[in-house]
Scaffold this active site. Sequence first.
Site, PDB file in Angstrom:
ATOM      1  N   GLU D  31       0.865  -1.042   0.146  1.00 17.04           N
ATOM      2  CA  GLU D  31      -0.144   0.180  -0.178  1.00 17.04           C
ATOM      3  C   GLU D  31       0.959   1.276  -0.092  1.00 17.04           C
ATOM      4  O   GLU D  31       1.960   1.211   0.846  1.00 17.04           O
ATOM      5  CB  GLU D  31      -0.848   0.078   1.266  1.00 17.04           C
ATOM      6  CG  GLU D  31      -1.849   0.901   1.262  1.00 17.04           C
ATOM      7  CD  GLU D  31      -2.449   1.035   2.617  1.00 17.04           C
ATOM      8  OE1 GLU D  31      -1.909   0.832   3.777  1.00 17.04           O
ATOM      9  OE2 GLU D  31      -3.674   1.363   2.929  1.00 17.04           O
ATOM     10  N   HIS D  33       2.410   4.719   0.773  1.00 18.68           N
ATOM     11  CA  HIS D  33       2.563   5.378   2.309  1.00 18.68           C
ATOM     12  C   HIS D  33       3.242   6.485   2.049  1.00 18.68           C
ATOM     13  O   HIS D  33       4.242   7.137   2.855  1.00 18.68           O
ATOM     14  CB  HIS D  33       3.488   4.396   3.266  1.00 18.68           C
ATOM     15  CG  HIS D  33       2.525   3.435   4.008  1.00 18.68           C
ATOM     16  ND1 HIS D  33       2.203   2.025   3.192  1.00 18.68           N
ATOM     17  CD2 HIS D  33       2.236   3.504   5.268  1.00 18.68           C
ATOM     18  CE1 HIS D  33       1.617   1.237   4.199  1.00 18.68           C
ATOM     19  NE2 HIS D  33       1.553   2.018   5.130  1.00 18.68           N
ATOM     20  N   ASP D  42       3.769  -2.034   5.900  1.00 24.90           N
ATOM     21  CA  ASP D  42       2.774  -3.047   6.740  1.00 24.90           C
ATOM     22  C   ASP D  42       3.151  -4.367   6.715  1.00 24.90           C
ATOM     23  O   ASP D  42       2.415  -5.062   7.455  1.00 24.90           O
ATOM     24  CB  ASP D  42       1.288  -2.769   6.160  1.00 24.90           C
ATOM     25  CG  ASP D  42       0.623  -1.235   6.008  1.00 24.90           C
ATOM     26  OD1 ASP D  42       1.233  -0.430   6.848  1.00 24.90           O
ATOM     27  OD2 ASP D  42      -0.433  -1.064   5.630  1.00 24.90           O
ATOM     28  N   HIS D 118      -1.720  -3.952   9.011  1.00 19.93           N
ATOM     29  CA  HIS D 118      -2.792  -3.137   8.132  1.00 19.93           C
ATOM     30  C   HIS D 118      -3.887  -2.873   8.680  1.00 19.93           C
ATOM     31  O   HIS D 118      -4.840  -4.005   8.700  1.00 19.93           O
ATOM     32  CB  HIS D 118      -2.639  -3.723   6.716  1.00 19.93           C
ATOM     33  CG  HIS D 118      -3.404  -3.376   5.545  1.00 19.93           C
ATOM     34  ND1 HIS D 118      -3.210  -1.818   5.277  1.00 19.93           N
ATOM     35  CD2 HIS D 118      -4.432  -3.626   4.888  1.00 19.93           C
ATOM     36  CE1 HIS D 118      -3.941  -1.689   4.209  1.00 19.93           C
ATOM     37  NE2 HIS D 118      -4.684  -2.676   3.863  1.00 19.93           N
ATOM     38  N   GLU D 120      -6.878  -2.050   7.686  1.00 19.19           N
ATOM     39  CA  GLU D 120      -8.073  -2.991   7.053  1.00 19.19           C
ATOM     40  C   GLU D 120      -8.039  -4.176   7.178  1.00 19.19           C
ATOM     41  O   GLU D 120      -9.317  -4.696   6.740  1.00 19.19           O
ATOM     42  CB  GLU D 120      -8.125  -2.274   5.342  1.00 19.19           C
ATOM     43  CG  GLU D 120      -8.275  -0.852   5.344  1.00 19.19           C
ATOM     44  CD  GLU D 120      -7.094   0.112   5.550  1.00 19.19           C
ATOM     45  OE1 GLU D 120      -6.173  -0.259   6.000  1.00 19.19           O
ATOM     46  OE2 GLU D 120      -7.166   1.368   4.849  1.00 19.19           O
ATOM     47  N   HIS D 174      -1.407   7.176   8.902  1.00 17.21           N
ATOM     48  CA  HIS D 174      -1.082   6.334   7.520  1.00 17.21           C
ATOM     49  C   HIS D 174       0.174   7.234   7.066  1.00 17.21           C
ATOM     50  O   HIS D 174      -0.186   8.287   6.659  1.00 17.21           O
ATOM     51  CB  HIS D 174      -2.194   6.317   6.667  1.00 17.21           C
ATOM     52  CG  HIS D 174      -1.794   5.593   5.358  1.00 17.21           C
ATOM     53  ND1 HIS D 174      -1.524   4.127   5.602  1.00 17.21           N
ATOM     54  CD2 HIS D 174      -1.415   6.117   4.340  1.00 17.21           C
ATOM     55  CE1 HIS D 174      -1.046   4.103   4.280  1.00 17.21           C
ATOM     56  NE2 HIS D 174      -1.056   5.118   3.522  1.00 17.21           N
ATOM     57  N   GLU D 179       4.578   5.061  11.316  1.00 17.90           N
ATOM     58  CA  GLU D 179       5.049   4.155  10.584  1.00 17.90           C
ATOM     59  C   GLU D 179       6.585   4.623   9.947  1.00 17.90           C
ATOM     60  O   GLU D 179       7.450   3.725   9.708  1.00 17.90           O
ATOM     61  CB  GLU D 179       4.087   4.031   9.246  1.00 17.90           C
ATOM     62  CG  GLU D 179       2.999   3.236   9.961  1.00 17.90           C
ATOM     63  CD  GLU D 179       1.815   2.891   8.776  1.00 17.90           C
ATOM     64  OE1 GLU D 179       1.533   2.032   8.451  1.00 17.90           O
ATOM     65  OE2 GLU D 179       1.464   4.101   8.243  1.00 17.90           O
TER      66      GLU D 179
END
Lengths: 254, 254, 254, 254, 254, 254
Positions: D31, D33, D42, D118, D120, D174, D179
């Site tokens: 994904e 970032h 992730d 992650h 989701e 995010h 992160e």
Amino acid sequence: MTKLANLDWKTYEKRVSDGDAVILLPIGAIEQHGPHMSMNPDVLIPEAISLGVSAGLDNALVAPPIAYGYKSQVKSGGGNFFPGTTCINGKTLIDTIKDVVVALARHGNRRFVLVNGHFENSMFIVEGIDLALEHLRHEGIDARILLLSYWDFVNKDTIATVFPDGFTGWDVEHGGVLETSLMLHLHPDLVNLDKAVDHPPATFPPYDIFPSDPSWVPACGTLSSARNASAQHGKLLFDVCVNGITQSVRSELG
Amino acid sequence: MTKLANLDWKTYEKRVSDGDAVILLPIGAIEQHGPHMSMNPDVLIPEAISLGVSAGLDNALVAPPIAYGYKSQVKSGGGNFFPGTTCINGKTLIDTIKDVVVALARHGNRRFVLVNGHFENSMFIVEGIDLALEHLRHEGIDARILLLSYWDFVNKDTIATVFPDGFTGWDVEHGGVLETSLMLHLHPDLVNLDKAVDHPPATFPPYDIFPSDPSWVPACGTLSSARNASAQHGKLLFDVCVNGITQSVRSELG
Amino acid sequence: MTKLANLDWKTYEKRVSDGDAVILLPIGAIEQHGPHMSMNPDVLIPEAISLGVSAGLDNALVAPPIAYGYKSQVKSGGGNFFPGTTCINGKTLIDTIKDVVVALARHGNRRFVLVNGHFENSMFIVEGIDLALEHLRHEGIDARILLLSYWDFVNKDTIATVFPDGFTGWDVEHGGVLETSLMLHLHPDLVNLDKAVDHPPATFPPYDIFPSDPSWVPACGTLSSARNASAQHGKLLFDVCVNGITQSVRSELG
Amino acid sequence: MTKLANLDWKTYEKRVSDGDAVILLPIGAIEQHGPHMSMNPDVLIPEAISLGVSAGLDNALVAPPIAYGYKSQVKSGGGNFFPGTTCINGKTLIDTIKDVVVALARHGNRRFVLVNGHFENSMFIVEGIDLALEHLRHEGIDARILLLSYWDFVNKDTIATVFPDGFTGWDVEHGGVLETSLMLHLHPDLVNLDKAVDHPPATFPPYDIFPSDPSWVPACGTLSSARNASAQHGKLLFDVCVNGITQSVRSELG
Amino acid sequence: MTKLANLDWKTYEKRVSDGDAVILLPIGAIEQHGPHMSMNPDVLIPEAISLGVSAGLDNALVAPPIAYGYKSQVKSGGGNFFPGTTCINGKTLIDTIKDVVVALARHGNRRFVLVNGHFENSMFIVEGIDLALEHLRHEGIDARILLLSYWDFVNKDTIATVFPDGFTGWDVEHGGVLETSLMLHLHPDLVNLDKAVDHPPATFPPYDIFPSDPSWVPACGTLSSARNASAQHGKLLFDVCVNGITQSVRSELG
Amino acid sequence: MTKLANLDWKTYEKRVSDGDAVILLPIGAIEQHGPHMSMNPDVLIPEAISLGVSAGLDNALVAPPIAYGYKSQVKSGGGNFFPGTTCINGKTLIDTIKDVVVALARHGNRRFVLVNGHFENSMFIVEGIDLALEHLRHEGIDARILLLSYWDFVNKDTIATVFPDGFTGWDVEHGGVLETSLMLHLHPDLVNLDKAVDHPPATFPPYDIFPSDPSWVPACGTLSSARNASAQHGKLLFDVCVNGITQSVRSELG
């Protein structure tokens, strides 16, 4: 020689925006490969070969490998009953291939190379590709996908060199000279050749039995001996695969 | 030599009540096999072989064939784009195998032979069997299943006789001497050898391309020439398969 | 009067290239039909009727039957617990219908007749058709499909002749006069009328119970007596079905 | 601190034979970032944390991460429309989790820690676990599974240190300080802080819109600024997560 | 006469703890029923009947209805193309039935009555029940399920009273006297008899055509006239159904 | 303020023919909510709120609620092991959402509001929406869907009023002041506040354990005390949700 997921998205976007990038997707399995080797050669080898191939192409990216593959079979992987062999259902692999190809195509990619490292995966990858292309056609997208298992690029000369005592087929090369040599070349820390068991190549009847019969398989889990494996053979095998695949990709997707 | 579905249920019940009957299940496909032959050899041949095998066993029954198989691939069946080739999704074949085996096991059957006649089916049958056995174990039922593709029982002597000019592998035997000879022996009315196209065996690169490229395949749809096919060869091939399979079933499930 | 799969693909291609061929697909089941008859009438009858219908149409082909159908129900087939009754899950039948219709439509076919021979199949065929047409629309293909169960074409006069003592409904005609007569006409070798059990038509409460209660069903497995069955009745029934279906196909798909 | 797949199967067998090994399974996603970081945090972060946790346990192994996760959502990951974000369907993730847990449990493992990276993924992992445990119960196997998202172990003190200007919630973290700091600590080569875009934390209405509206998301793809990210913060965050998780595993599965 | 979901869980637990409670589950559809009536009779009627039945049993509870059912068919519901008819796929209905029955059985319930109000649902409910019972058996649970469509309990005397001009079958009773009368009795506010269209009962050929042909169906959407509908008839029909079902439940599950 | 299914189809057709109607779809669950309340607040509250919202829009219709939702989780619903909690699999919920949205869109509807009342449903609804929109795009249909959980519209002022002792988060509001107040306002007959158990808000570790551990949950099933619940609070909460949602719908879909 770039891992797709190591790019930031802006850089990736630039690389794929014209649809000419080649996306290589390694597909493997977690499967025992004898007492002398780790359980991830089916992932690590196709990933390394994919990276090697990408280095010889103008604009190629290697997607994160699909690490879990289809259930190990007795006659090509020793069987699914070995501790450590960790496999998924056929439908799950089909769906994973389909979803990942569709997602990558939606970024604009139209040229794919699926690099298989696990014999048992092949037909489920074929079905995943077929469903992905069907789905993409419903969205007006045409993509072109090259599917290969890396060992099919080992030519006769290399076979003669690497298997001086005779070659008994890729199916029984499970944990044998091919994979062990490649791992000695690529990941020597994951091989301990001292623990390899020397035994003649496994022979099987012309059928399968389910549930699998462990007595069909050498107790060590390999189907042929890794005795003749060496890093030097590994480099030779790696180079012949990378070169062959690179040429094929150039001519088919170039 | 009995078709299971030709029995009335009372007779069937007697035959299977002790769990020692062997159930043979032929699995095929509807697929073009060149301009000289019908599109059902992958069904008719395994059914005939199953019936032949059943004749040599004490108590064996042949279940109705599964007629629709997995999608034809370029390098083993010419490809799924030929008119007439009528194939189903991998998941559908997996589910069909699973359901039929489970249903037959619930009658008390514990010994199965799945006789495949279509190269592309194999791994989906493997998965169907695995899911069936898993499901049956949840019901406390243990069954034993032998899976084979009939051509794997053709021995070296027979190959030398039938392919005097050299044998190029079962994969390109699509619509060639093997299948055409067997059909000439079993169903001569479904073969017109005059329409067979003589061409050298197809050769393919060590990878697949999707969508399939029809230019890879001889326009006639066969992958090798049926020129040397004959009913005599067909009888020889039939007998060697039936005998080999019969022996295997006796030793594994006897 | 041609079986699709008996054609070579070149001949098939010519027959279907203009999209006007009518493809008949028989759909049946393997299900006990009493002690006096084989377990395949639900396959053999619709296949024979399909062939009969095809003979009266300009360009019609009969596809290989789908032999395994949905689970037998107590009130129409005796129940799924009888040895020999070998049925598949509803989702598997849905998917099979969908896949086969889609595959045939991709050859250019646009006119289909699905000929059902097993009461319990109907709604799963309906759903398979709906999903196939939805899928084909996503590919820009419009097809037209006629679905029928053959017994719905037996008219009142024929009923009066064949059931002189009164007609108690198609649902309890399982293994009774209808199917037995048709089998005596079509496959007399698969019927032994001496073994038929004479009993009054089964009667059932206005509900179903699951798991099924075998005591609801005559022990012989039929739901009405085959005593009045005859080959002569079979011919009459066969002709009225073939004629009625032929007319319907002509007017709907002609 | 051992990767499961780096072991040979004999060593693995010894480690897991008594059922007391703890298997950690990292689950991530590919994904975007932001422009300053690779697309694999992730995956890499939960794998690193899993390895860290394994080092503090007597007998723990880290399975190969599941690299492809559920579709990115606007309010927690920027949305699934960003080039590079490469996600799979919910059902595919459910099935993958189920299959991998079942396979590992069949080796004798009974104690699992699923380490999510992650946002989701969470509910699909929950369902995969539920289906795996249900399946295993049908085989007479009871396992115990701890599921966590690593950021839930960051305590208030650490939050106060790392987010001195106030903390706006994990959902908008995010590509932000959390992160980015962890990646600077673990994989500094995959971060280029110069390319980070400084912007206030994204704010969203209390609902979602589908298809997603890209104008809701900062054009750079991050939901909060990484400006305050540092390797030092990364080490702090890493340690607090590893310590917290280690303690939880000890108390729950110890 | 209690709705299950209106209880608090402690009260529910007491009611079901001994496994003797009867759980009634109404299953309907959202489907047009002509211009004179709402689109929910297939839900409201079986729910009302279930409540009526529960009043006559010692310990019965009515679960929340499954409101969305299988696709409307031309010959029993007018067809799925009518605006307002809102139906789900067959597999979705199968899964819903399976999941809900399994969940309720896990609370200790062993006696179920599934009350269908939509003709097209029946076979998908049958399959949902079969899969639920198979699943529960794998968990060591035996349950007993009665399945019915309420109209099958209308006896001959009532038919003679309600259809003085002759009865043409339940299939064409879509939006006609049966359903309209019941709705006039149960929910008069949802009927406006003035808008009912008077037309002769629909007649259909002995087959179906897909895609559906709207010209087969009266433009108003009903398949027979509601002219003779009345609340009085509705009460009569309601009582005969409730009484008949109550007796059946008592004798089968009592 | 109209229930979609209470309309006759002709009226419905008029309402939706121009594609501007807003369709509200409430999605809930059957789940225990403590000893003082029925098990359907997750259905009744979003349905009531949907009706309230529809009253403030020009042309809005409320579809029948989806009553069965995803499995209750310990930290937001007490857990799936409570008697009465009756939940379905994740895939079943995904498919239901997909099918219902697709069916409604085929009537011409293009504007949807999905009103969730059960915390655990959210991600499965997201996936159902994504699959529905993908499917519709394959049919050339673009729809716009707003998804929300009603509690996300309770603003800070209302929180301050309703939770004077401090607010501990929506997740532990299971069976607490929020839901109990709303039920007292909407369905006082389904609440018996005398039976509410007063206990401090549940606290949980930062992870989940499967199988669930009942000792984590207050024995009464609620996660916070309903002591301060009142119909007055309920009205306040209802109004703030209805108003907030109405404004959002107007601005997004207006």
